[in-house]
Design an enzyme around this catalytic site. Structure first.
Site, mmCIF file in Angstrom:
data_model
loop_
_atom_site.group_PDB
_atom_site.id
_atom_site.type_symbol
_atom_site.label_atom_id
_atom_site.label_comp_id
_atom_site.label_asym_id
_atom_site.label_seq_id
_atom_site.Cartn_x
_atom_site.Cartn_y
_atom_site.Cartn_z
ATOM 1 N N SER A 111 4.725 -36.475 15.308
ATOM 2 C CA SER A 111 4.372 -36.656 16.568
ATOM 3 C C SER A 111 3.458 -38.065 17.223
ATOM 4 O O SER A 111 3.642 -38.744 17.015
ATOM 5 C CB SER A 111 3.741 -35.303 17.309
ATOM 6 O OG SER A 111 3.853 -34.919 18.302
ATOM 7 N N ASP A 164 12.662 -29.297 17.282
ATOM 8 C CA ASP A 164 12.256 -29.668 18.126
ATOM 9 C C ASP A 164 12.030 -29.129 19.399
ATOM 10 O O ASP A 164 12.604 -29.366 20.308
ATOM 11 C CB ASP A 164 11.546 -30.824 17.852
ATOM 12 C CG ASP A 164 10.463 -31.299 18.072
ATOM 13 O OD1 ASP A 164 9.670 -30.795 18.960
ATOM 14 O OD2 ASP A 164 9.929 -31.731 17.410
ATOM 15 N N HIS A 175 8.734 -27.889 15.488
ATOM 16 C CA HIS A 175 8.034 -30.000 15.694
ATOM 17 C C HIS A 175 7.252 -29.678 14.414
ATOM 18 O O HIS A 175 5.602 -29.103 14.560
ATOM 19 C CB HIS A 175 6.940 -29.561 16.612
ATOM 20 C CG HIS A 175 6.097 -30.763 16.685
ATOM 21 N ND1 HIS A 175 7.342 -31.482 17.130
ATOM 22 C CD2 HIS A 175 4.871 -31.030 16.947
ATOM 23 C CE1 HIS A 175 6.344 -32.622 17.435
ATOM 24 N NE2 HIS A 175 5.467 -32.501 17.844
#
Length: 525
Positions: free
Chosen positions: A214, A427, A463
């Site tokens: 991320s 995600d 995610h």
């Protein structure tokens, strides 16, 4: 897996900032006033040269016994992470930097195992608005034999969700800390981390690796583009590249529901996601709850018009208006004349995080702090016209600072370094299409890119972690084998535990190949 709660929205956020890294949102430890002291037991304060444009404020070295390390609940978490046991003794080195006359304080921390060093240095990336990871990832890396480091980049928010550090006391953007967060912090971590490792062991690490997801993924891409000599291998997962677009792009679902005055209940959002997954589930040859190629899932939300859904005991009917809202959310933000601004989530991704009753705080904080320069700005008032203006402002003011989407990876290629990325097909925070769009631009520029850059799409993964489908189990190990043994991965092994307790295993295919299942085996084509 610990559970994060987005209090304002009342939504579980286990796969949000904490899942960005296994130990995200840990407040950086303070550096003591007596930071220039030397320690015994082979743990001595290193002699260091400051990185360019930086000044060293303090350096300390402290011998740590290891053992079992525990961590408090992270900001917004309902429970602490599991203890890390059997941690070997290590030397902890803290370095504080400042830049110019800004008065910023950037902490770089490095852990050096007293025994069993594997000869490698590993740098840990951050999450949300956190520059680094000071949680269990550090002792876990030491257990694996790495000299390991991280940095807070001088960006120390009260939580990882908001950019508390973004404004100075007089309401101006803190450009020094923003530069630290965007680029300088990870580079300085690479420079000093490797120097500290060499000073401690008397020899340089034979290989250095970046490991982040991320925000940490974005940082890895920035390293690959602007500092390609820092690391031999970069693991940059679910990268929030094009941050100037991504950060405001994640506000789009909230803006759409407000502008259309149609706020779908969680059960209605789930109805669309569930229907899309069911419609596309068998496309990979198996009906197993995992959509093998979510990008190709062309589910029409209008097909649910008239369907009944039960929401907390109340029966609701999906309307044409509801379907139109979902279609705009999935499509992603566009201008009034239809020009694409950024990408929407895949139809198989959970909508509750970005389309909930409250805005996703990473997105709203970007607008409040970096665009409006007013932390109290009410993002619920944003119209489509406002959004288009703010989007253009974000790109204009911050693309060169934090975009990290330059497709010119020639420096990385010349350095002989490798960039490895995996991204979850489901995600729910960082749109998969952003990563694939960047990968296509690199491929267009270079042609065959598999010798230095590889992307894997994990079907059903969310995610930075498993979802309905499994996440890769050891992508760092795959990267190490690629860098050190020229064993380039064609697939990544992935595992997870299903809701019924059964173990799910499958191979993740190298993009653009997709998985096809037959008789319980996966083939990539």
């Amino acid at each position: 897996m610990k559970r994060l709660l987005l209090v304002a929205a009342g939504l579980p956020l286990a796969a949000a900032l904490t899942a960005v890294h296994p130990a995200a949102a840990q407040t950086s430890p303070a550096v003591s006033d007596s930071a220039m002291s030397r320690s015994t037991d082979g743990c001595e304060r290193p002699s260091l040269m400051p990185p360019a444009d930086a000044r060293i404020v303090s350096v300390s070295a402290t011998a740590k016994p290891g053992g079992t390390l525990t961590y408090p609940a992270q900001p917004g978490a309902s429970e602490p992470p599991p203890p890390v046991t059997d941690v070997p003794a290590y030397c902890q080195v803290d370095v504080t930097l400042t830049h110019g006359s800004a008065g910023d304080r950037e902490l770089i921390q490095v852990w050096l195992p007293a025994t069993g060093w594997n000869g490698r240095f590993q740098a840990l990336g951050g999450s949300g608005y956190l520059g680094g990871d000071f949680g269990p990832s550090l002792p876990n890396a030491v257990k694996a034999g790495y000299a390991v480091g991280t940095t807070d980049a001088g960006a120390t928010p009260t939580t990882g969700f908001t950019a508390d550090w973004a404004l100075t006391e007089d309401g101006q953007v803190n450009t020094t800390v923003l530069k630290n967060f965007a680029e300088r912090g990870p580079h300085e971590l690479a420079v000093l981390g490797k120097a500290i490792t060499k000073d401690h062991y008397g020899r340089a690490a034979h290989h250095a690796y970046w490991n982040g997801c991320s925000t940490g993924g974005r940082q890895g891409y920035m390293e690959a583009q602007r500092h390609p000599g820092d690391f031999d291998g970069i693991l940059a997962d679910a990268p929030a590249i094009s941050w100037d677009r991504f950060a405001i792009g994640d506000l789009w679902p909230y803006v759409v529901m407000n502008a259309e005055d149609d706020h779908l209940a969680p059960c209605e959002l789930n109805a669309f996601t569930t229907a899309a997954r069911a419609a596309c589930d068998g496309d990979d040859g198996a009906v197993d709850g995992i959509v093998g190629n979510p990008i190709a899932c062309d589910f029409d939300p209008a097909s649910l018009i008239g369907e009944k859904v039960l929401c907390d005991g109340e029966e609701l009917t999906i309307s044409a208006r509801d379907a139109a809202v979902i279609e705009k959310i999935w499509d992603g933000p566009r201008t009034s004349d239809g020009k694409r601004l950024w990408f929407g989530l895949t139809p198989t991704a959970d909508l509750g995080y970005l389309a909930g009753p409250a805005p996703f705080p990473v997105a709203s904080s970007w607008v409040q702090n970096l665009l409006e320069k007013d932390p109290s700005f009410d993002v619920s008032t944003i119209t489509y016209a406002d959004y288009e203006r703010l989007f253009a402002q974000s790109v204009d003011e911050y693309h060169q600072v934090i975009g990290s989407d330059d497709p010119d990876l020639s420096g990385l290629r010349r350095a002989g370094a490798k960039l490895l990325t995996w991204h979850g097909g489901d995600d729910q925070l960082v749109p998969l299409r952003g990563t694939l769009s960047y990968r296509e631009k690199v491929a267009h520029r270079f042609g065959d890119i598999d010798d230095f850059y590889r992307v894997f799409v994990a079907p059903g993964a969310s995610h930075c972690q498993a979802g309905t489908g499994p996440a890769p189990t050891d992508p760092l190990g795959a990267l190490v084998r690629w860098v050190e043994k020229d064993d380039a991965p064609e697939t990544l092994a992935a595992t997870s535990v299903a809701a019924d307790g059964t173990r799910v295993e499958r191979d993740i295919c190298l993009y653009p190949r997709t998985a096809h299942l037959s008789g319980g085996t996966v083939s990539c084509r």
